[in-house]
Design a protein around this motif. Structure first.
Motif, PDB file in Angstrom:
ATOM      1  N   LEU A 131      25.919  43.795  42.356  1.00  0.00           N
ATOM      2  CA  LEU A 131      27.675  43.347  41.755  1.00  0.00           C
ATOM      3  C   LEU A 131      28.090  43.768  41.214  1.00  0.00           C
ATOM      4  CD1 LEU A 131      26.096  39.622  41.564  1.00  0.00           C
ATOM      5  CD2 LEU A 131      27.676  40.629  43.487  1.00  0.00           C
ATOM      6  N   GLN A 132      27.524  44.181  39.711  1.00  0.00           N
ATOM      7  CA  GLN A 132      28.681  44.183  38.941  1.00  0.00           C
ATOM      8  C   GLN A 132      28.921  46.247  39.391  1.00  0.00           C
ATOM      9  OE1 GLN A 132      26.572  43.414  35.030  1.00  0.00           O
ATOM     10  NE2 GLN A 132      27.474  41.621  35.747  1.00  0.00           N
ATOM     11  N   LYS A 133      27.654  47.294  39.424  1.00  0.00           N
ATOM     12  CA  LYS A 133      27.605  48.409  39.253  1.00  0.00           C
ATOM     13  C   LYS A 133      28.348  49.377  41.122  1.00  0.00           C
ATOM     14  CE  LYS A 133      25.406  48.976  35.072  1.00  0.00           C
ATOM     15  NZ  LYS A 133      23.816  49.162  34.704  1.00  0.00           N
TER      16      LYS A 133
ATOM     17  N   THR B  66      31.474  46.527  42.807  1.00  0.00           N
ATOM     18  CA  THR B  66      33.187  46.269  42.132  1.00  0.00           C
ATOM     19  C   THR B  66      33.332  47.686  42.233  1.00  0.00           C
ATOM     20  OG1 THR B  66      32.080  47.781  40.392  1.00  0.00           O
ATOM     21  CG2 THR B  66      31.943  45.045  40.319  1.00  0.00           C
TER      22      THR B  66
ATOM     23  N   ASN C  41      36.811  49.193  48.089  1.00  0.00           N
ATOM     24  CA  ASN C  41      35.938  48.395  49.436  1.00  0.00           C
ATOM     25  C   ASN C  41      36.122  48.942  49.673  1.00  0.00           C
ATOM     26  OD1 ASN C  41      36.165  46.070  49.101  1.00  0.00           O
ATOM     27  ND2 ASN C  41      38.634  45.233  49.479  1.00  0.00           N
TER      28      ASN C  41
ATOM     29  N   LYS D 109      30.626  43.432  50.539  1.00  0.00           N
ATOM     30  CA  LYS D 109      31.136  41.806  50.113  1.00  0.00           C
ATOM     31  C   LYS D 109      31.451  40.963  50.710  1.00  0.00           C
ATOM     32  CE  LYS D 109      34.307  43.009  47.382  1.00  0.00           C
ATOM     33  NZ  LYS D 109      35.624  43.721  46.858  1.00  0.00           N
TER      34      LYS D 109
ATOM     35  N   ILE E 255      31.040  37.796  44.989  1.00  0.00           N
ATOM     36  CA  ILE E 255      32.293  38.533  44.272  1.00  0.00           C
ATOM     37  C   ILE E 255      33.684  38.948  45.426  1.00  0.00           C
ATOM     38  CG2 ILE E 255      30.558  40.685  45.672  1.00  0.00           C
ATOM     39  CD1 ILE E 255      31.471  42.672  42.542  1.00  0.00           C
TER      40      ILE E 255
END
Ligand SMILES: [Fe+2]
Length: 271
Positions: free
Chosen positions: A235-237, A240, A243, A261, A271
């Motif tokens: 999710l974080q790395k 983010t 797209n 996503k 997210i």
């Protein structure tokens, strides 16, 4: 296009193991029978009602799970014209991906993992010079042909410090690699393995995230070391990133951050 790595049964199994939810517990908490759970998980039955009930217990997105069960989603095919090639080789009856990236001007190249058999990569690299081999993680299917690839190329080999592979140089998260106009950033996306790394490659027509088994099109690698950290790191790395970033996974087809996503049951809606 090569098929998706995981079916709905695989996804449910990974979530159950990751969260430590036994069959009887899942059936009870979701308010479904054990039989209907088995039917969707083990027999591939696209039973919307059961999937809708078990998804929230497993922290999965119901709509994404149902789309996969009904065969309604697969990622759009990705074409990268220059400086990039993907190889899918057979490892004991399953397949594994490796990738080659090069600067079209200098012809200097970087191999990402070796796959089970580096011969197709070595063949494709005729006219190129493989200068570096970067390993996503140390699982045997990803590094299976390292001795031969190193021998054929004389390249420097790098592996994450938290997951050393014998005879390679170690590096820590945040190390950058450069080759001609190719720039590579490293992010530790561990959880599937102790030190798995995602390489973010810039300098070609599309930005790439070479993720190993951190995330797959429509699924993720099993959270063998830490399921929570595997989810959090993805999710974080990874998710983010912009797209349009192309995700190059260790198994199954390529996809994009935007598609995952929306359509990956582990991450859609988060997210
Ligand atoms: Fe792996």
């Amino acid at each position: 296009m090569i098929p998706l790595e995981d079916n709905v049964g695989d996804i449910i199994g990974k979530a159950q193991r990751g969260l430590g939810i036994a069959d009887s517990d899942l059936a009870k908490r979701a308010g479904v029978t054990r039989e209907s759970l088995m039917a969707v998980r083990d027999n591939g039955q696209a039973d919307r009602e059961t999937l809708e009930k078990i998804a929230p217990v497993l922290q999965l997105d119901a709509a994404a799970l149902i789309d996969l069960a009904e065969g309604k989603w697969k990622p759009n095919q990705i074409k990268i014209n220059d400086g990039f090639a993907m190889f899918t080789t057979d490892y004991n009856g399953m397949t594994v991906n490796s990738f080659l990236v090069w600067d079209p001007d200098t012809k200097d190249a970087i191999a990402f993992d070796t796959g089970a058999d580096c011969a197709p990569m070595v063949h494709r690299a005729k006219g190129l010079k493989i200068k570096m081999i970067l390993l996503t993680h140390g699982h045997p299917d990803h590094v299976a042909d390292l001795p031969r690839l190193r021998e054929e190329t004389g390249a420097h080999v790098f592996a994450p410090a938290r997951e050393p592979v014998s005879g390679t140089e170690s590096f820590d998260e945040g190390k950058d690699f450069h080759l001609g106009k190719i720039k590579i950033e490293t992010r530790q996306t561990w959880g599937h393995s102790p030190g798995g790394v995602t390489y973010i490659v810039n300098g070609l027509a599309r930005s790439l995230a070479i993720v190993g088994d951190s995330i797959f099109a429509g699924s993720m690698g099993g959270g063998n070391v830490s399921y929570d950290d595997a989810i959090k790191n993805n999710l974080q790395k990874i998710l983010t990133l912009p797209n349009e970033t192309v995700i190059c996974p260790g198994h199954g087809p390529m996809t994009t951050v935007g598609e995952e996503k929306q359509h990956n049951p582990f991450f859609a809606g988060r997210i």
